[in-house]
Scaffold this motif. Structure first.
Motif, PDB file in Angstrom:
ATOM      1  N   UNK A   5      25.731 -35.445 -25.458  1.00  0.00           N
ATOM      2  CA  UNK A   5      25.598 -34.658 -26.804  1.00  0.00           C
ATOM      3  C   UNK A   5      24.719 -35.305 -27.762  1.00  0.00           C
ATOM      4  N   UNK A   6      24.417 -36.570 -27.412  1.00  0.00           N
ATOM      5  CA  UNK A   6      23.561 -37.474 -28.187  1.00  0.00           C
ATOM      6  C   UNK A   6      22.062 -37.317 -28.356  1.00  0.00           C
ATOM      7  N   UNK A   7      21.901 -36.498 -27.343  1.00  0.00           N
ATOM      8  CA  UNK A   7      20.336 -35.949 -26.757  1.00  0.00           C
ATOM      9  C   UNK A   7      20.201 -34.692 -26.854  1.00  0.00           C
ATOM     10  N   UNK A   8      21.026 -34.022 -27.773  1.00  0.00           N
ATOM     11  CA  UNK A   8      20.960 -32.362 -27.869  1.00  0.00           C
ATOM     12  C   UNK A   8      19.493 -31.909 -28.570  1.00  0.00           C
ATOM     13  N   UNK A  64      46.829 -30.387 -31.928  1.00  0.00           N
ATOM     14  CA  UNK A  64      47.586 -31.226 -32.992  1.00  0.00           C
ATOM     15  C   UNK A  64      46.715 -32.639 -33.197  1.00  0.00           C
ATOM     16  N   UNK A  65      46.352 -33.220 -32.041  1.00  0.00           N
ATOM     17  CA  UNK A  65      45.805 -34.437 -32.012  1.00  0.00           C
ATOM     18  C   UNK A  65      44.471 -34.581 -32.615  1.00  0.00           C
ATOM     19  N   UNK A  67      36.537 -41.293 -30.143  1.00  0.00           N
ATOM     20  CA  UNK A  67      37.980 -41.041 -30.250  1.00  0.00           C
ATOM     21  C   UNK A  67      38.243 -39.423 -30.115  1.00  0.00           C
ATOM     22  N   UNK A  68      37.330 -38.695 -30.743  1.00  0.00           N
ATOM     23  CA  UNK A  68      37.596 -37.069 -30.534  1.00  0.00           C
ATOM     24  C   UNK A  68      37.552 -36.738 -29.027  1.00  0.00           C
ATOM     25  N   UNK A  69      36.384 -37.246 -28.321  1.00  0.00           N
ATOM     26  CA  UNK A  69      36.541 -37.233 -26.730  1.00  0.00           C
ATOM     27  C   UNK A  69      37.753 -37.759 -26.242  1.00  0.00           C
ATOM     28  N   UNK A  70      38.314 -38.866 -26.474  1.00  0.00           N
ATOM     29  CA  UNK A  70      39.510 -39.284 -25.928  1.00  0.00           C
ATOM     30  C   UNK A  70      40.788 -38.379 -26.210  1.00  0.00           C
ATOM     31  N   UNK A  71      41.003 -38.003 -27.624  1.00  0.00           N
ATOM     32  CA  UNK A  71      42.164 -37.199 -27.880  1.00  0.00           C
ATOM     33  C   UNK A  71      42.025 -35.849 -27.091  1.00  0.00           C
ATOM     34  N   UNK A 115      37.852 -35.088 -23.348  1.00  0.00           N
ATOM     35  CA  UNK A 115      36.394 -34.634 -23.273  1.00  0.00           C
ATOM     36  C   UNK A 115      36.356 -33.100 -23.408  1.00  0.00           C
ATOM     37  N   UNK A 116      37.221 -32.315 -23.856  1.00  0.00           N
ATOM     38  CA  UNK A 116      37.280 -30.889 -24.303  1.00  0.00           C
ATOM     39  C   UNK A 116      36.892 -30.527 -25.273  1.00  0.00           C
ATOM     40  N   UNK A 117      36.289 -31.311 -26.387  1.00  0.00           N
ATOM     41  CA  UNK A 117      35.933 -30.803 -27.521  1.00  0.00           C
ATOM     42  C   UNK A 117      34.447 -31.112 -27.928  1.00  0.00           C
TER      43      UNK A 117
END
Length: 598
Positions: free
Chosen positions: A81-84, A417-418, A459-463, A466-468
């Motif tokens: 995503x950082x190289x979009x 939720x998370x 943290x978003x990827x962790x909670x 990887x599905x966000x």
């Protein structure tokens, strides 16, 4: 032109994009068996080590289909995503895209956001279900997901395995049959889009372009519209594994151009190349300006290397157009640059590339965003605060405003939720919640930009496992209670470690910073106090204990007063050392502040 096909590959990270590109090159005979190797298009050592694509690469293949020779131009794109920004440029130069989905992992966040980029440019999408040979693959289920996402028929999804070579022939057939030939007119004035450029120390800047209309010939007098500069095309050609010079490159094709430009800033990615005498009236549109998400200072370890660092940054910017930088100075570190990055991985990669490709050892400061401050004396005059050191004295401060963003997060229903609790922790306010399907939810938050700079992405990827997928757009400034937290080492402020934080989080983060620094700063011959302070008030303290030298070792027995005398002498020496001693701060200490929650 009817036999040219331009396509790119879009996929989430680790879905087998580079392996598939290798297979296509091998199957079309573009590379010989001797030249074949894994991740062939990933030419950077860094890409091979980490197993990720950082740069987009262009390569031309030739393929015989039903008695006709076709030219296929592949532009390989990064998945992270950082190289979009790289992806958006590659998409603008193509008519079609292979959408690769891992049969074991199904559709992931980045696949969706890159797919939307491709659909905005009206690209023909060819869905490919990769890794069907894996024991954990769910081909039927994932095919249904792809059909839901694209609205295509299940027969259009090509099952493949880049590792074993299943489905490669079908993919090539689909590229020829489904992707439209480039539209364009060879007789019109030259109009070409620059989608990438690299710096060659011997030949200057090499520009990669896609010709929309007209043709570009060797020796032609050309002009770059955005910079309004003109040059002569010393060499043009197409991009095989090695560059192949040609006398001209016509409409619809992809090629490279060497004009002997030595100044990196004279080539802008997204610019239009045209003929000097007969310029085109249509400038190619559709390129968005890069939105840096993270700002950090990059300083040379030795101040004398400042100019060398500047030229290295300019060459890097040429190769990575999403890097933005301005000069700045710091009391602790001297002269350096304030840089804008797309994310924390991007920052790491830039730092690593500076060290490897240009031999520059640099120090990176704590990333932050820019704020606006107003003083009591002039409540209407805006003071821009890009760096915590620019903040006016708290006693004169009237109010502070910080940039807010509208954050859109698409995730699976199981993780709502998370993801919500993470965003609320980061001072976010939920504004919308929409179920796109029974499985996928779109959440919209208003959040301070400063909160997503640190570790929000990771943290978003962790909670969400990887599905966000995460996207944002600025929505202006809002008033906020911000304080400046200083870090003092041995009683003196280290300005490179200062941070502007929200009043409610300042105490916790100050405490964590001190604890983290205590682990990283090497022990000296004297005690080193590490303190976090807001103004004159110390909010936390840790001490790095002194290394003890056993001065009483040479006393065998005897009176206790002899030992005491030696210890008193040592104490005075330590006190004197502490007054004149310097504390070296390792580079990890600057970066560790970012990973406080690990």
């Amino acid at each position: 032109m009817k036999n040219i096909r331009n396509f790119c590959i879009i996929a989430h990270i680790d879905h087998g994009k580079s392996t598939l590109a290798d297979r296509l090159l091998g199957y079309t005979g573009t590379v010989t068996e001797r030249e074949e190797q894994a991740q062939l298009l990933d030419s950077m050592d860094l890409e091979r080590e980490r197993g990720i694509t950082i740069k987009s690469h262009a390569i031309q293949m030739e393929y015989m289909y039903e008695g006709e020779n076709y030219i296929l131009n592949l532009i390989d794109t990064p998945g992270h995503v950082d190289f979009s920004y790289e992806v958006s440029r590659s998409i603008a130069a193509c008519e079609g895209a292979l959408l690769i989905v891992d049969a074991a992992q199904s559709i992931q966040a980045q696949t969706i956001s890159n797919l939307y980029l491709a659909l905005d440019c009206d690209l023909e999408i060819i869905p490919v279900l990769n890794k069907v040979d894996l024991p954990s693959a769910n081909p039927e289920e994932v095919t249904d997901d792809i059909v839901d996402l694209l609205g295509c028929d299940a027969e259009e999804v090509i099952p493949a395995s880049a590792k074993t070579g299943i489905g490669i022939k079908e993919i090539l057939t689909a590229i020829i049959e489904r992707i439209p030939a480039p539209s364009g007119n060879v007789d019109e004035p030259l109009q070409a889009l620059i989608f990438d450029s690299v710096y060659n120390p011997f030949r200057g800047v090499e520009t990669y372009f896609r010709v929309m209309n007209g043709e570009i010939k060797k020796g032609q007098h050309i002009k770059f519209i955005a910079t309004d500069k003109s040059y002569f095309a010393d060499e043009v050609g197409t991009l095989k594994l090695k560059q192949e010079p040609k006398s001209s490159v016509k409409a619809g094709d992809v090629g490279y151009l060497i004009t002997g430009i030595k100044e990196a800033k004279e080539v802008k990615v997204g610019d239009t190349i045209t003929d000097f005498k007969n310029p085109t009236q249509n400038i190619i549109e559709g390129f968005e300006d890069v939105k840096p998400m993270v700002f950090a200072g990059i300083y040379p370890v030795d101040t004398e290397d400042y100019e060398e660092l500047r030229s290295s940054m300019e060459k890097l910017q040429l190769n990575d157009a999403s890097l933005v930088f301005l000069p700045e100075s710091s009391a602790a570190l001297g002269f350096g640059f304030r840089c804008g990055f797309l994310g924390m991985l991007h920052l790491e990669i830039i730092q690593e590339r500076l060290e490897r490709e240009f031999d520059m050892t640099v120090i990176t400061t704590v990333p932050n965003v820019s704020y606006q401050a107003y003083t009591n004396k002039n409540p209407d005059t805006v003071i821009l605060v890009n760096n915590p050191t620019d903040l006016p004295d708290p006693s004169r401060l009237n109010r502070m405003e910080e940039p807010y963003i509208k954050a859109t997060i698409i995730t699976k229903a199981d993780f709502v939720g998370s993801v919500m609790s993470l965003c609320i922790d980061k001072r976010g306010m939920l504004t919308h919640q929409t179920y796109l399907t029974t499985e996928r939810v779109e959440l919209t938050f208003d959040m301070p930009l400063a909160e997503i700079v640190f570790d929000f992405y990771d943290r978003l990827k962790t909670v969400s496992k990887g599905y966000a997928s995460f996207d944002y757009s600025p929505i202006g400034l809002r008033e906020s209670k911000l304080v400046k937290v200083d870090v003092l080492l041995n009683g003196s402020i280290v300005d490179a470690l200062s941070a502007l934080l929200h009043q409610d989080n300042a105490y916790d983060i100050g405490k964590k910073m001190c604890e983290k620094l205590r682990q990283l700063i090497p022990r000296q011959q004297f005690d080193i106090p590490i303190q976090a302070a807001i103004g004159a008030k110390i909010i936390s303290r840790e001490t790095v204990k002194a290394l003890r030298k056993d001065v009483t070792a040479k006393c065998y027995g005897g009176d206790i007063s002899r030992k005491r005398k030696l210890l008193e002498k040592q104490k005075k020496g330590k006190k004197r050392m502490r007054q004149v001693g310097n504390v070296e701060i390792p580079q990890e200490a600057f970066m560790a502040v970012l990973k406080l929650n690990d």
